[in-house]
Design a protein around this motif. Structure first.
Motif, mmCIF file in Angstrom:
data_model
loop_
_atom_site.group_PDB
_atom_site.id
_atom_site.type_symbol
_atom_site.label_atom_id
_atom_site.label_comp_id
_atom_site.label_asym_id
_atom_site.label_seq_id
_atom_site.Cartn_x
_atom_site.Cartn_y
_atom_site.Cartn_z
ATOM 1 N N VAL A 167 13.960 -8.261 1.522
ATOM 2 C CA VAL A 167 13.059 -8.149 2.618
ATOM 3 C C VAL A 167 11.524 -9.005 2.497
ATOM 4 C CG1 VAL A 167 11.294 -6.033 3.033
ATOM 5 C CG2 VAL A 167 14.086 -6.220 2.570
ATOM 6 N N SER A 168 11.224 -9.712 3.298
ATOM 7 C CA SER A 168 9.830 -10.349 3.326
ATOM 8 C C SER A 168 8.815 -9.491 3.617
ATOM 9 C CB SER A 168 10.048 -11.728 4.235
ATOM 10 O OG SER A 168 8.424 -12.693 4.144
ATOM 11 N N VAL A 169 7.372 -9.899 3.214
ATOM 12 C CA VAL A 169 6.542 -9.027 3.561
ATOM 13 C C VAL A 169 5.159 -9.712 4.061
ATOM 14 C CG1 VAL A 169 5.441 -9.170 0.998
ATOM 15 C CG2 VAL A 169 4.513 -7.101 2.960
ATOM 16 N N SER A 170 5.040 -9.802 5.511
ATOM 17 C CA SER A 170 3.958 -10.240 5.698
ATOM 18 C C SER A 170 2.259 -9.711 5.285
ATOM 19 C CB SER A 170 4.178 -10.375 7.153
ATOM 20 O OG SER A 170 2.864 -11.181 8.343
ATOM 21 N N VAL A 171 1.931 -10.066 4.523
ATOM 22 C CA VAL A 171 1.254 -9.449 3.769
ATOM 23 C C VAL A 171 -0.272 -9.364 4.591
ATOM 24 C CG1 VAL A 171 -0.947 -9.661 1.891
ATOM 25 C CG2 VAL A 171 1.763 -10.978 1.758
ATOM 26 N N GLY A 174 1.772 -4.692 -5.060
ATOM 27 C CA GLY A 174 2.515 -3.364 -4.800
ATOM 28 C C GLY A 174 3.298 -3.930 -3.775
ATOM 29 N N ALA A 175 3.415 -4.521 -3.230
ATOM 30 C CA ALA A 175 4.754 -4.932 -2.002
ATOM 31 C C ALA A 175 5.409 -5.499 -2.708
ATOM 32 C CB ALA A 175 4.126 -6.347 -1.394
ATOM 33 N N VAL A 176 5.770 -6.299 -4.437
ATOM 34 C CA VAL A 176 6.880 -6.715 -4.449
ATOM 35 C C VAL A 176 7.423 -5.521 -5.507
ATOM 36 C CG1 VAL A 176 7.342 -8.076 -7.019
ATOM 37 C CG2 VAL A 176 5.313 -9.198 -4.732
ATOM 38 N N ALA A 177 6.194 -4.468 -6.092
ATOM 39 C CA ALA A 177 6.940 -3.618 -6.740
ATOM 40 C C ALA A 177 7.797 -2.252 -5.948
ATOM 41 C CB ALA A 177 5.659 -2.681 -7.581
ATOM 42 N N ALA A 178 7.596 -2.218 -4.758
ATOM 43 C CA ALA A 178 8.133 -1.481 -3.913
ATOM 44 C C ALA A 178 9.692 -2.244 -3.170
ATOM 45 C CB ALA A 178 7.228 -0.854 -3.021
ATOM 46 N N GLY A 179 9.377 -3.944 -3.764
ATOM 47 C CA GLY A 179 10.694 -4.259 -3.251
ATOM 48 C C GLY A 179 10.863 -5.617 -2.745
ATOM 49 N N ALA A 180 9.531 -6.401 -1.879
ATOM 50 C CA ALA A 180 9.252 -7.543 -1.490
ATOM 51 C C ALA A 180 10.328 -8.418 -2.410
ATOM 52 C CB ALA A 180 7.736 -7.521 -0.942
ATOM 53 N N ASN A 219 0.964 -2.122 2.395
ATOM 54 C CA ASN A 219 2.009 -3.270 2.829
ATOM 55 C C ASN A 219 3.089 -2.543 1.705
ATOM 56 O OD1 ASN A 219 1.698 -5.547 3.950
ATOM 57 N ND2 ASN A 219 -0.142 -6.207 2.821
ATOM 58 N N ALA A 220 3.209 -1.954 0.592
ATOM 59 C CA ALA A 220 3.726 -1.705 -0.459
ATOM 60 C C ALA A 220 4.321 -0.106 0.478
ATOM 61 C CB ALA A 220 3.339 -0.837 -1.755
ATOM 62 N N GLU A 221 3.678 0.709 1.019
ATOM 63 C CA GLU A 221 4.431 1.742 2.190
ATOM 64 C C GLU A 221 5.425 1.218 2.435
ATOM 65 O OE1 GLU A 221 2.936 6.008 3.340
ATOM 66 O OE2 GLU A 221 1.538 4.049 3.874
ATOM 67 N N LEU A 222 5.512 0.209 3.235
ATOM 68 C CA LEU A 222 5.225 -0.971 4.603
ATOM 69 C C LEU A 222 6.975 -0.980 3.801
ATOM 70 C CD1 LEU A 222 2.780 -2.137 6.621
ATOM 71 C CD2 LEU A 222 5.256 -0.403 7.552
ATOM 72 N N VAL A 223 7.262 -1.833 3.060
ATOM 73 C CA VAL A 223 8.235 -2.276 1.731
ATOM 74 C C VAL A 223 8.874 -1.334 1.573
ATOM 75 C CG1 VAL A 223 8.622 -3.359 -0.092
ATOM 76 C CG2 VAL A 223 6.932 -4.374 1.898
ATOM 77 N N ALA A 224 7.989 -0.240 1.047
ATOM 78 C CA ALA A 224 9.714 0.645 0.371
ATOM 79 C C ALA A 224 10.129 1.392 1.563
ATOM 80 C CB ALA A 224 8.686 1.595 -0.289
ATOM 81 N N ALA A 225 9.433 1.922 2.968
ATOM 82 C CA ALA A 225 10.045 1.999 4.184
ATOM 83 C C ALA A 225 10.812 1.415 4.680
ATOM 84 C CB ALA A 225 8.810 2.217 5.343
ATOM 85 N N ALA A 226 10.700 0.201 4.981
ATOM 86 C CA ALA A 226 11.828 -1.030 4.965
ATOM 87 C C ALA A 226 12.816 -0.726 4.205
ATOM 88 C CB ALA A 226 11.237 -2.114 5.219
ATOM 89 N N ARG A 227 12.679 -1.080 2.707
ATOM 90 C CA ARG A 227 14.074 -0.777 2.205
ATOM 91 C C ARG A 227 14.593 0.918 1.905
ATOM 92 N NH1 ARG A 227 14.742 -4.850 -1.522
ATOM 93 N NH2 ARG A 227 15.239 -3.949 -3.044
ATOM 94 N N GLU A 228 13.724 1.737 2.494
ATOM 95 C CA GLU A 228 14.967 3.478 3.122
ATOM 96 C C GLU A 228 15.623 2.918 4.399
ATOM 97 O OE1 GLU A 228 16.069 7.147 1.811
ATOM 98 O OE2 GLU A 228 15.076 5.969 0.578
ATOM 99 N N VAL A 229 15.007 2.363 5.358
ATOM 100 C CA VAL A 229 16.101 2.415 6.528
ATOM 101 C C VAL A 229 16.723 1.374 6.385
ATOM 102 C CG1 VAL A 229 15.430 1.183 8.759
ATOM 103 C CG2 VAL A 229 13.335 2.474 7.872
#
Length: 255
Positions: free
Chosen positions: A10-14, A39-45, A233-243
């Motif tokens: 998962v990549s994050v477009s900041v 925050g995004a990296v901590a969430a799994g980016a 961004n962290a919330e989006l990354v967490a949601a992406a990993r959940e999906v």
């Protein structure tokens, strides 16, 4: 191994081409970008794409803008690959983009080159010559692919001499499996799929089914899968990993 056995990166477009009018979830200042990335990296980016900006908020490829931001991110402990967008939004002229890239004193791990824009091939070659991996961005499925004629054809005509340092990044206007099926016969480079706004979450699910890399972040989408506004961004990354984690595992489709 990632949570729930998830292997799709998962990549994050900041921040993308967003501005302050798009809301507080969009980080613009270097300090806000660093905090958002952490925050995004901590969430799994697993990697980061950022559009560096001047103090007045304008996108820039100047070494005085790109270098300090990359140093701030690495100094803060960000260890995942860092990518910079080297597009027309930061520098309209092809010759000027080349000049900027060649003057960088601090290098990102990767740079996004938009093959719908003039001078893409020369820019990509200049980046590779400097040791920067290239994300060749190609839009598919939209009515207007940009000022360049047939970006995918341009990418195919560009000699891929070092596939280990080149990735094809496909922006899908719709999550159409038929569009992705046609990519099976392309050069053997890694593939990342992403969509924007309404297409963002359907394309992310399609990426998981195809075994391709996936991307999220406020640079692409400002809402969560359930339609609620994203706060970070962290919330989006967490949601992406959940999906991705709750969906079907990647199929045997491969390139």
């Amino acid at each position: 191994m990632s949570p729930r056995g998830l292997q799709v990166p998962v990549s994050v477009s900041v921040n993308g081409a967003r501005n302050a009018a798009d809301g507080v979830a969009v980080p613009l200042s270097p300090q806000d970008v660093v905090e958002s990335v952490l925050g995004a990296v901590a969430a799994g980016a697993g990697e980061v794409l950022v559009h560096p900006r001047t103090p007045c908020g304008r996108e820039s490829l100047s070494p005085r803008v790109v270098g300090p931001l990359l140093e701030a991110l690495r100094g803060a402990g960000v260890s995942v690959p860092l990518s910079v967008s080297a597009g027309i939004g930061a520098e309209p002229g092809p010759a000027r983009r080349l000049e900027r890239v060649r003057s960088w004193t601090v290098l990102p791990d990767r740079a996004a080159v938009h093959f719908a824009e003039p001078g893409a091939e020369e820019l990509a070659q200049a980046l590779l010559a400097r040791g920067v991996a290239v994300d060749a961005v190609v839009p598919l499925g939209g009515e207007d692919a940009g000022p360049g004629a047939d970006p995918l054809a341009r990418f195919l005509a560009w000699p891929v001499r070092d596939p280990a340092r080149i990735r094809l990044v496909v922006e899908l206007a719709v999550a159409d499996p038929a569009l992705v099926a046609g990519l099976r016969w392309l050069p053997p480079v890694p593939l990342l799929l992403f969509g924007r706004e309404a297409a963002a979450w359907p394309v992310l699910r399609l990426a998981a089914r195809c075994g391709a890399g996936a991307r999220t972040g406020v640079g692409d989408v400002l809402h969560l899968p359930d339609g609620r506004p994203a706060r970070s961004n962290a919330e989006l990354v967490a949601a992406a990993r959940e999906v991705l984690g709750s969906g079907a595992a990647a199929t045997a489709w491969s390139r």
